[in-house]
Design an enzyme around this catalytic site. Structure first.
Site, PDB file in Angstrom:
ATOM      1  N   CYS A  17      64.820  48.893 -10.304  1.00 49.15           N
ATOM      2  CA  CYS A  17      65.151  47.537  -9.916  1.00 49.15           C
ATOM      3  C   CYS A  17      65.655  47.588  -8.478  1.00 49.15           C
ATOM      4  O   CYS A  17      65.774  48.670  -7.910  1.00 49.15           O
ATOM      5  CB  CYS A  17      66.210  46.976 -10.861  1.00 49.15           C
ATOM      6  N   CYS A  89      61.969  44.207 -11.954  1.00 49.88           N
ATOM      7  CA  CYS A  89      62.172  43.024 -11.129  1.00 49.88           C
ATOM      8  C   CYS A  89      61.065  42.963 -10.095  1.00 49.88           C
ATOM      9  O   CYS A  89      60.509  43.984  -9.709  1.00 49.88           O
ATOM     10  CB  CYS A  89      63.547  43.013 -10.471  1.00 49.88           C
ATOM     11  N   CYS A  96      57.207  48.794  -4.118  1.00 47.34           N
ATOM     12  CA  CYS A  96      56.350  49.921  -4.441  1.00 47.34           C
ATOM     13  C   CYS A  96      55.395  50.115  -3.281  1.00 47.34           C
ATOM     14  O   CYS A  96      55.033  49.157  -2.633  1.00 47.34           O
ATOM     15  CB  CYS A  96      55.584  49.685  -5.744  1.00 47.34           C
TER      16      CYS A  96
END
Length: 154
Positions: A17, A89, A96
């Site tokens: 997250c 989230c 990423c």
């Protein structure tokens, strides 16, 4: 989607997250409490802060103590290859490649054989009375518990 675990070798799971303060901490605590015999569970954040006391309280209400957990940076796990990384989230998903699925490359991010995304609303973003804020944490906790049961309980 279910991830049957091999009983002789625990699968390594990483919940990611943004701040590693609420959702990923709740998910880590839930999976460890529910299926800790099958999974080695970790959580981390892109920009870690501290474990939200409301997350600790919401978990203690169902008998799970996460008060000993701490916020961790995803950088702490560069040498670990996870079986599964779960972004919980949207900001973590956008950040990423927090996780690389190319487990052969030298890592600048944690590596996982598989990465999935399951977004949960941020309970810490809820503004209101103390009770309204706690309701948001309970709702996310219960949604996560159901999802973890369906996803990892197979």
């Amino acid at each position: 989607m279910t991830f049957p675990a091999m009983h002789h070798d625990k699968k390594k799971i990483l919940f990611l997250c943004t701040h590693n303060s609420a959702r990923s901490q709740i998910a880590e605590g839930l999976l460890r409490a529910m299926y800790g015999d099958r999974y080695e569970v970790y959580s981390a954040g892109v920009d870690p802060t501290a474990v939200d006391p409301r997350a600790v309280r919401a978990m203690s209400e169902i008998g799970i103590d996460i008060s000993g957990q701490r916020s961790k940076s995803s950088q702490e796990f560069l040498d670990t290859v996870f079986d599964l990384a779960v972004t919980v989230c949207d900001r973590a998903r956008q950040a990423c490649p927090i996780c690389s699925t190319d487990i052969e490359l030298p890592a600048r991010t944690p590596r996982a054989r598989e990465v999935i995304h399951r977004s949960f609303l941020d309970p810490a973003a809820t503004r209101g009375s103390e009770e309204e804020e706690m309701q948001a944490f309970r709702r996310v906790r219960d949604e996560m518990k159901d999802w973890i049961s369906q996803t990892f309980g197979g």
